[in-house]
Design an enzyme around this catalytic site. Sequence first.
Site, mmCIF file in Angstrom:
data_model
loop_
_atom_site.group_PDB
_atom_site.id
_atom_site.type_symbol
_atom_site.label_atom_id
_atom_site.label_comp_id
_atom_site.label_asym_id
_atom_site.label_seq_id
_atom_site.Cartn_x
_atom_site.Cartn_y
_atom_site.Cartn_z
ATOM 1 N N ASP A 1 38.502 34.208 40.512
ATOM 2 C CA ASP A 1 39.655 35.096 40.629
ATOM 3 C C ASP A 1 40.811 34.491 39.844
ATOM 4 O OD1 ASP A 1 42.187 36.234 41.862
ATOM 5 O OD2 ASP A 1 40.701 37.323 43.044
ATOM 6 N N HIS B 1 40.719 41.459 47.165
ATOM 7 C CA HIS B 1 40.122 40.644 46.109
ATOM 8 C C HIS B 1 38.624 40.444 46.369
ATOM 9 C CE1 HIS B 1 43.965 39.036 44.252
ATOM 10 N NE2 HIS B 1 44.384 39.693 45.314
#
Length: 489
Positions: free
Chosen positions: A132, A21
Site C-alpha cells: 500500500d 484499503h
Amino acid sequence: MEMKLQPQPHVLLLPFPAQGHIKPMLTLAQLLCHAGIHVTFVNTEHNHRHLTQRESLSARFPTLRFRSIFDGLPSDHPRSISPYFLDIVTSLRSTTAPLLHQLLVSLASKTNDDIGAAAGDQLPPLSCVITDGLMCFAIDAAEEVGLPVIAVRTSSACSVWCYLCLPKLIEEAELPFGDEDMDKTVSGVPGKECLLRRRDLLSICRMPVDHPVFKFFMEEHIAITRASGLILNTFEDLESSVLSHIASKFSKIYPIGPLHALLKSRVDDHDLSSSSTAMAASLHREDRSCMTWLDSQRPGSVIFVSYGSLVKLTRVQLLEFWHGLVNSGSHFLWVMRSDVLSDEGEHMRHVTPTELEMGTKERGFIVDWAPQEEVLAHDAVGGFLTHSGWNSTLEAIWAGVPMLCWPQVADQQVNSRWVGEVWKIGIDMKDMCDRTTVEKMIKALMGGEEREVFTRSVDRFSKLARASVSESGSSYHNLEKLIQDLRNL
C-alpha cells in the site's frame, strides 16, 4: 527434450490497516491467485482476527495464504483511524517495519518454511512486494532484502495526483492557507488549474504544513515514486488525463479498476457473488435484512445513505441529516454504524425526536452495516448519499447510481469535485450540513431537473467501466501486463 515449467512467482501484499484499503488489496490478491501466482497477504494481527471468510478464500484460491504481523499497539487500543491515525502510523513505522523486514528475509529464503503451506507444498521464494502506498517503509525493507516493490494506491488517480503535487503547492505558496476564501482556485496541480478550489484539495491541505499528519502524507508520496510501478484502482476512460500526469513519475502504471468488477469478469465462479467478495474483505458484519426491505420499494425510489467505515459525525450533524432525509419525502436506507458518532455514547443518551421516529418508520430503514455492492445494484436504489470514499464512488459508477457527496477526510474532497464538475454524475455538498440544504439536495438528486443529466452521465461511465473489465478492455489488458511483469521478475 522436455521443457521445464517456470515456477510461478510469489508476491507479498501489504495493505494499510483500514477497511477501505484492505478490501481492494484483497480483491487484487484474488486476481493474482486466479492467474496461478502465489500470494502471501499480510494483515496486522488485529485485522487478521476480524477478517471474515479467510478459510473459504484460501480454499477457493489454493495459492493464497494469510499471515499476520504485530502493529505495536496495546491490545485495548481502539485502532480507529479517526482520531488515532498518528498513533497507528507511528507504531507501524517503529514496530511493524523491522518485523516486516524479518518476514521478508524468511520468505525470500529458498528454504522458507511457510506455516500456511500444505504438507509437501513448498512455497517458492518471495519475488516481489506489493505494498500500500501509505506503507512505504516496506520499500526500505524490500530494498534491504533485494526485492523489487510495486506500490498500490487504493484512492482515485485524481487524488493521487494531488498528493504528488504537494511539494509544488508549497513551493508556489498555495499551501498553507487559512479559512478565508475557500473558493479561491489553485494553480499548483498541473492540468487542473481552473478546476480545483482550496476547499476541493485533500483534507490535509487544511492543516499547517508542519502538522505531523501532513508531513506523513507528504513523505509517503515522495517515497512512493521509488517503487518500480504503481497499481491504481481506476480505469483509463474515467481518469485518462490525470493518469498521463502520474505516468511521468513512475516507470510503469497499472490502472486495473474497478477491481471488484474485474474480479467478477475474470473468475468464472458462480459462488463468487458480490456478497461473498464484500464479506471476505469486511471487518464489519452485514445486516442483510435491508435487502428484503428494498424488494418492497418502487424502482429508483430509495436513496442509500452511507458514510463508509471511518467517517464520524457529531450528534448535531446526524440530526441535521436525519431531518433533511425525512423532510425530503424520499424513502431511505441508512447505514448508521454503532460507532458513527464522534462523541461516543451520545447516541444512547438522547431521545430521538418523535417526527424523525415517525418519518423513519414510514419511509426509512436503518442498519449498522449493509452489503453495499448489492444495495447499489438493486432496482429500488435511485441515489447514493456518500462520503465520497473511492471504493464507494467506483461501486456507484459501476451500478449507475448518481451521488450526493458529503466528503470529510483524505481524498474525499477531491473525489466529490470530480463527481460534480468533471464527470457530472452527482452533486457536491462539501462543507455544508444543515437540514434545509440536505432536503433540497436530496430532492434535486432524486427528482430535480438535473437528475436526467446525472443519470445519463453515470450510465455512460457505467458502460465504460464494464467495457474496461471485458477481455478487450484497458483494465483487463493492464492486469495481463502486471501478471506478465511479475512472472518476468
